[in-house]
Design a protein around this motif. Sequence first.
Motif, mmCIF file in Angstrom:
data_model
loop_
_atom_site.group_PDB
_atom_site.id
_atom_site.type_symbol
_atom_site.label_atom_id
_atom_site.label_comp_id
_atom_site.label_asym_id
_atom_site.label_seq_id
_atom_site.Cartn_x
_atom_site.Cartn_y
_atom_site.Cartn_z
ATOM 1 N N UNK A 123 -15.236 -1.317 20.814
ATOM 2 C CA UNK A 123 -16.334 -0.829 19.972
ATOM 3 C C UNK A 123 -17.225 0.064 20.820
ATOM 4 N N UNK A 124 -17.359 1.300 20.396
ATOM 5 C CA UNK A 124 -18.166 2.245 21.153
ATOM 6 C C UNK A 124 -19.650 1.994 20.924
ATOM 7 N N UNK A 125 -20.439 2.268 21.931
ATOM 8 C CA UNK A 125 -21.891 2.171 21.823
ATOM 9 C C UNK A 125 -22.479 3.523 22.192
ATOM 10 N N UNK A 175 -28.153 -11.140 28.910
ATOM 11 C CA UNK A 175 -27.463 -11.371 27.645
ATOM 12 C C UNK A 175 -27.157 -10.061 26.933
ATOM 13 N N UNK A 176 -27.996 -9.050 27.087
ATOM 14 C CA UNK A 176 -27.716 -7.762 26.469
ATOM 15 C C UNK A 176 -26.581 -7.036 27.194
ATOM 16 N N UNK A 177 -26.551 -7.129 28.522
ATOM 17 C CA UNK A 177 -25.448 -6.544 29.288
ATOM 18 C C UNK A 177 -24.120 -7.207 28.916
ATOM 19 N N UNK A 178 -24.154 -8.514 28.745
ATOM 20 C CA UNK A 178 -22.947 -9.246 28.357
ATOM 21 C C UNK A 178 -22.460 -8.800 26.980
ATOM 22 N N UNK A 179 -23.376 -8.634 26.037
ATOM 23 C CA UNK A 179 -22.992 -8.181 24.700
ATOM 24 C C UNK A 179 -22.352 -6.793 24.778
ATOM 25 N N UNK A 180 -22.911 -5.900 25.583
ATOM 26 C CA UNK A 180 -22.313 -4.572 25.741
ATOM 27 C C UNK A 180 -20.911 -4.666 26.331
#
Length: 141
Positions: free
Chosen positions: A31-33, A18-23
């Motif tokens: 949106x840069x991270x 789920x975190x990979x999907x959000x990224x």
Amino acid sequence: MLEHVGLLDETLGPAYFEDDDLLHRLHAAGIETLQVPSVLVRHTGTLTTFRLPEHREWLETSARSFEAKWGALPPPRKRYRRALDEPVWDFCQNCAAWPRADFDEAEPAGSYGPGRPAAPPGGAECDECASLRSAAGCAFY
């Protein structure tokens, strides 16, 4: 930002990816991270998903869902660590020898994923990590 890309995707399952999907969604929206190497997130409380009998099923199901949604799994993370100038690689974060300071990190030699253990990137794997993995007690698997 969350109104634009949404919250965690609950269709991926109760855990994993789920975190990979959000990224992916953040990057797709432009949106840069930023990854901050000095920040370490630790799960506390001794309950991790690997202690639940269904965790491997969740991992495999979430991996298939993520791959179906994005066309591929995320690239492997640097899963091996070894203390500086040591020949033995550690894999399991719950291993007594897991280095917490002054360490090298490396990606596995080859792929890994649900049910597919990866080989150390050269050198030997820690005996405790190998034992934890074979007994399904590794914090990663």
